[in-house]
Design a protein around this motif. Sequence first.
Motif, PDB file in Angstrom:
ATOM      1  N   LYS A 133      65.834  33.221  58.103  1.00 20.45           N
ATOM      2  CA  LYS A 133      67.108  33.819  58.505  1.00 20.45           C
ATOM      3  C   LYS A 133      67.060  34.452  59.894  1.00 20.45           C
ATOM      4  O   LYS A 133      67.648  35.509  60.132  1.00 20.45           O
ATOM      5  N   VAL A 134      66.371  33.806  60.819  1.00 17.75           N
ATOM      6  CA  VAL A 134      66.395  34.260  62.215  1.00 17.75           C
ATOM      7  C   VAL A 134      67.737  33.822  62.824  1.00 17.75           C
ATOM      8  O   VAL A 134      68.182  32.691  62.599  1.00 17.75           O
ATOM      9  N   ALA A 135      68.388  34.711  63.568  1.00 23.74           N
ATOM     10  CA  ALA A 135      69.671  34.360  64.192  1.00 23.74           C
ATOM     11  C   ALA A 135      69.485  33.147  65.098  1.00 23.74           C
ATOM     12  O   ALA A 135      68.488  33.044  65.821  1.00 23.74           O
ATOM     13  N   LEU A 136      70.450  32.230  65.069  1.00 26.73           N
ATOM     14  CA  LEU A 136      70.287  30.969  65.805  1.00 26.73           C
ATOM     15  C   LEU A 136      70.141  31.189  67.305  1.00 26.73           C
ATOM     16  O   LEU A 136      69.382  30.495  67.971  1.00 26.73           O
ATOM     17  N   ASP A 137      70.877  32.164  67.860  1.00 26.45           N
ATOM     18  CA  ASP A 137      70.733  32.384  69.301  1.00 26.45           C
ATOM     19  C   ASP A 137      69.330  32.908  69.637  1.00 26.45           C
ATOM     20  O   ASP A 137      68.783  32.609  70.703  1.00 26.45           O
ATOM     21  N   ASP A 138      68.730  33.657  68.697  1.00 29.04           N
ATOM     22  CA  ASP A 138      67.350  34.113  68.915  1.00 29.04           C
ATOM     23  C   ASP A 138      66.353  32.955  68.831  1.00 29.04           C
ATOM     24  O   ASP A 138      65.362  32.913  69.565  1.00 29.04           O
ATOM     25  N   ILE A 139      66.619  32.011  67.920  1.00 34.42           N
ATOM     26  CA  ILE A 139      65.735  30.842  67.818  1.00 34.42           C
ATOM     27  C   ILE A 139      65.774  30.074  69.135  1.00 34.42           C
ATOM     28  O   ILE A 139      64.741  29.687  69.686  1.00 34.42           O
ATOM     29  N   ALA A 140      66.984  29.888  69.674  1.00 33.03           N
ATOM     30  CA  ALA A 140      67.127  29.148  70.939  1.00 33.03           C
ATOM     31  C   ALA A 140      66.332  29.851  72.032  1.00 33.03           C
ATOM     32  O   ALA A 140      65.589  29.215  72.789  1.00 33.03           O
ATOM     33  N   LEU A 141      66.471  31.177  72.099  1.00 36.60           N
ATOM     34  CA  LEU A 141      65.743  31.952  73.112  1.00 36.60           C
ATOM     35  C   LEU A 141      64.242  31.765  72.978  1.00 36.60           C
ATOM     36  O   LEU A 141      63.538  31.501  73.946  1.00 36.60           O
ATOM     37  N   SER A 142      63.760  31.869  71.730  1.00 34.12           N
ATOM     38  CA  SER A 142      62.309  31.806  71.535  1.00 34.12           C
ATOM     39  C   SER A 142      61.758  30.406  71.818  1.00 34.12           C
ATOM     40  O   SER A 142      60.597  30.245  72.157  1.00 34.12           O
ATOM     41  N   LYS A 143      62.611  29.389  71.681  1.00 35.94           N
ATOM     42  CA  LYS A 143      62.155  28.018  71.958  1.00 35.94           C
ATOM     43  C   LYS A 143      62.417  27.629  73.416  1.00 35.94           C
ATOM     44  O   LYS A 143      62.090  26.511  73.842  1.00 35.94           O
ATOM     45  N   GLY A 144      63.081  28.524  74.147  1.00 39.63           N
ATOM     46  CA  GLY A 144      63.366  28.223  75.552  1.00 39.63           C
ATOM     47  C   GLY A 144      64.374  27.099  75.738  1.00 39.63           C
ATOM     48  O   GLY A 144      64.325  26.342  76.698  1.00 39.63           O
ATOM     49  N   ILE A 145      65.314  26.955  74.784  1.00 38.94           N
ATOM     50  CA  ILE A 145      66.359  25.943  74.959  1.00 38.94           C
ATOM     51  C   ILE A 145      67.706  26.654  74.877  1.00 38.94           C
ATOM     52  O   ILE A 145      67.789  27.766  74.360  1.00 38.94           O
ATOM     53  N   ASP A 146      68.756  26.023  75.411  1.00 39.01           N
ATOM     54  CA  ASP A 146      70.031  26.725  75.332  1.00 39.01           C
ATOM     55  C   ASP A 146      70.670  26.485  73.966  1.00 39.01           C
ATOM     56  O   ASP A 146      70.208  25.664  73.174  1.00 39.01           O
ATOM     57  N   PHE A 147      71.741  27.224  73.705  1.00 40.84           N
ATOM     58  CA  PHE A 147      72.316  27.220  72.362  1.00 40.84           C
ATOM     59  C   PHE A 147      72.829  25.834  71.966  1.00 40.84           C
ATOM     60  O   PHE A 147      72.656  25.392  70.833  1.00 40.84           O
ATOM     61  N   GLY A 148      73.441  25.149  72.937  1.00 44.45           N
ATOM     62  CA  GLY A 148      73.933  23.791  72.668  1.00 44.45           C
ATOM     63  C   GLY A 148      72.815  22.850  72.260  1.00 44.45           C
ATOM     64  O   GLY A 148      72.963  22.025  71.360  1.00 44.45           O
ATOM     65  N   GLU A 149      71.666  22.982  72.939  1.00 46.40           N
ATOM     66  CA  GLU A 149      70.511  22.128  72.599  1.00 46.40           C
ATOM     67  C   GLU A 149      69.992  22.455  71.208  1.00 46.40           C
ATOM     68  O   GLU A 149      69.585  21.564  70.461  1.00 46.40           O
ATOM     69  N   LEU A 150      70.001  23.746  70.873  1.00 45.28           N
ATOM     70  CA  LEU A 150      69.550  24.120  69.526  1.00 45.28           C
ATOM     71  C   LEU A 150      70.473  23.481  68.486  1.00 45.28           C
ATOM     72  O   LEU A 150      70.008  22.923  67.485  1.00 45.28           O
ATOM     73  N   LEU A 151      71.780  23.515  68.747  1.00 48.00           N
ATOM     74  CA  LEU A 151      72.715  22.901  67.797  1.00 48.00           C
ATOM     75  C   LEU A 151      72.463  21.399  67.694  1.00 48.00           C
ATOM     76  O   LEU A 151      72.562  20.830  66.608  1.00 48.00           O
ATOM     77  N   ASP A 152      72.133  20.747  68.821  1.00 49.08           N
ATOM     78  CA  ASP A 152      71.780  19.315  68.765  1.00 49.08           C
ATOM     79  C   ASP A 152      70.632  19.095  67.778  1.00 49.08           C
ATOM     80  O   ASP A 152      70.651  18.169  66.967  1.00 49.08           O
ATOM     81  N   GLU A 153      69.610  19.945  67.887  1.00 47.92           N
ATOM     82  CA  GLU A 153      68.430  19.808  67.017  1.00 47.92           C
ATOM     83  C   GLU A 153      68.811  20.034  65.553  1.00 47.92           C
ATOM     84  O   GLU A 153      68.415  19.282  64.660  1.00 47.92           O
ATOM     85  N   VAL A 154      69.582  21.109  65.318  1.00 47.47           N
ATOM     86  CA  VAL A 154      69.945  21.461  63.940  1.00 47.47           C
ATOM     87  C   VAL A 154      70.823  20.359  63.337  1.00 47.47           C
ATOM     88  O   VAL A 154      70.671  19.977  62.170  1.00 47.47           O
ATOM     89  N   GLU A 155      71.729  19.804  64.163  1.00 47.89           N
ATOM     90  CA  GLU A 155      72.566  18.704  63.682  1.00 47.89           C
ATOM     91  C   GLU A 155      71.704  17.507  63.293  1.00 47.89           C
ATOM     92  O   GLU A 155      71.911  16.895  62.241  1.00 47.89           O
ATOM     93  N   ALA A 156      70.749  17.185  64.152  1.00 42.82           N
ATOM     94  CA  ALA A 156      69.879  16.042  63.850  1.00 42.82           C
ATOM     95  C   ALA A 156      69.144  16.273  62.527  1.00 42.82           C
ATOM     96  O   ALA A 156      68.959  15.347  61.736  1.00 42.82           O
ATOM     97  N   ILE A 157      68.748  17.513  62.279  1.00 43.95           N
ATOM     98  CA  ILE A 157      68.013  17.831  61.049  1.00 43.95           C
ATOM     99  C   ILE A 157      68.911  17.619  59.821  1.00 43.95           C
ATOM    100  O   ILE A 157      68.534  16.947  58.867  1.00 43.95           O
ATOM    101  N   VAL A 158      70.134  18.165  59.843  1.00 41.95           N
ATOM    102  CA  VAL A 158      70.974  18.036  58.640  1.00 41.95           C
ATOM    103  C   VAL A 158      71.521  16.620  58.490  1.00 41.95           C
ATOM    104  O   VAL A 158      71.663  16.120  57.374  1.00 41.95           O
ATOM    105  N   TYR A 159      71.811  15.953  59.616  1.00 42.59           N
ATOM    106  CA  TYR A 159      72.315  14.582  59.505  1.00 42.59           C
ATOM    107  C   TYR A 159      71.248  13.638  58.968  1.00 42.59           C
ATOM    108  O   TYR A 159      71.549  12.597  58.421  1.00 42.59           O
ATOM    109  N   SER A 160      69.977  13.988  59.136  1.00 40.98           N
ATOM    110  CA  SER A 160      68.911  13.128  58.609  1.00 40.98           C
ATOM    111  C   SER A 160      68.646  13.394  57.138  1.00 40.98           C
ATOM    112  O   SER A 160      67.796  12.751  56.542  1.00 40.98           O
ATOM    113  N   GLY A 161      69.305  14.386  56.582  1.00 40.76           N
ATOM    114  CA  GLY A 161      69.180  14.584  55.139  1.00 40.76           C
ATOM    115  C   GLY A 161      68.409  15.819  54.701  1.00 40.76           C
ATOM    116  O   GLY A 161      68.069  15.954  53.544  1.00 40.76           O
TER     117      GLY A 161
END
Length: 223
Positions: A133-161
């Motif tokens: 339950k880490v806030a998504l904007d904090d995850i993006a910060l810690s991974k050094g990617i912007d919020f839109g890129e994090l959403l791309d990753e999260v979308e890919a994860i849920v769309y893959s099942g």
Amino acid sequence: KSFKITEDNDFEEVEEEAPTRGGGSCAVDPALYSMLKDLRKKLSKKLEVPPYVIFQDPSLEAMATIYPVTLDELQNIPGVGAGKAKRYGEEFCKLIKRHCEENEIERPEDLRVRTVANKSKMKVAIIQAIDRKVALDDIALSKGIDFGELLDEVEAIVYSGTKLNIDYFLEEIMDEDHMLDIYDYFKESTTDKIDDALDELGDDFTEEEVRLVRIKFISEMAN
């Protein structure tokens, strides 16, 4: 709590290209593609979910290009993870196999399993952070990617099942009625395109909110 929204970039994922054979036989098989779409439609009626929840169009196009006939091969298809292959894959593989036999189609020999070590490291880290339950904007910060890129990753994860529960984050940043309006829109819609959703929902809604609720929707409906 506010965070800066950045442009949503479409990053072409190089390793997701279907392997080509010597002559580059990478044309979509139109007959197979239309049969796959029919099968998806039939399943979506039976399971009462929108067709894109089962497989997105690009996944069907890839199936009609490289002819996967086993669940393992199916997981080489962009947007198809193990969960989706197991849940929906059987009938699609049967259909492709029968089509290949009836039309004497030679399948590409080298359905190489993609090597995505680094990419999946990032995905695993994101899944673990969301489980904690880490806030998504904090995850993006810690991974050094912007919020839109994090959403791309999260979308890919849920769309893959893979199931992801981001309710803890939505509750923090979004009005519940707002969230339900978007959720209901996706339930009724035949497309998961963000632009169509924004046109339909109107100016009170941001692209960000729509993407976040779509992630919740896909995770709950498909997975």
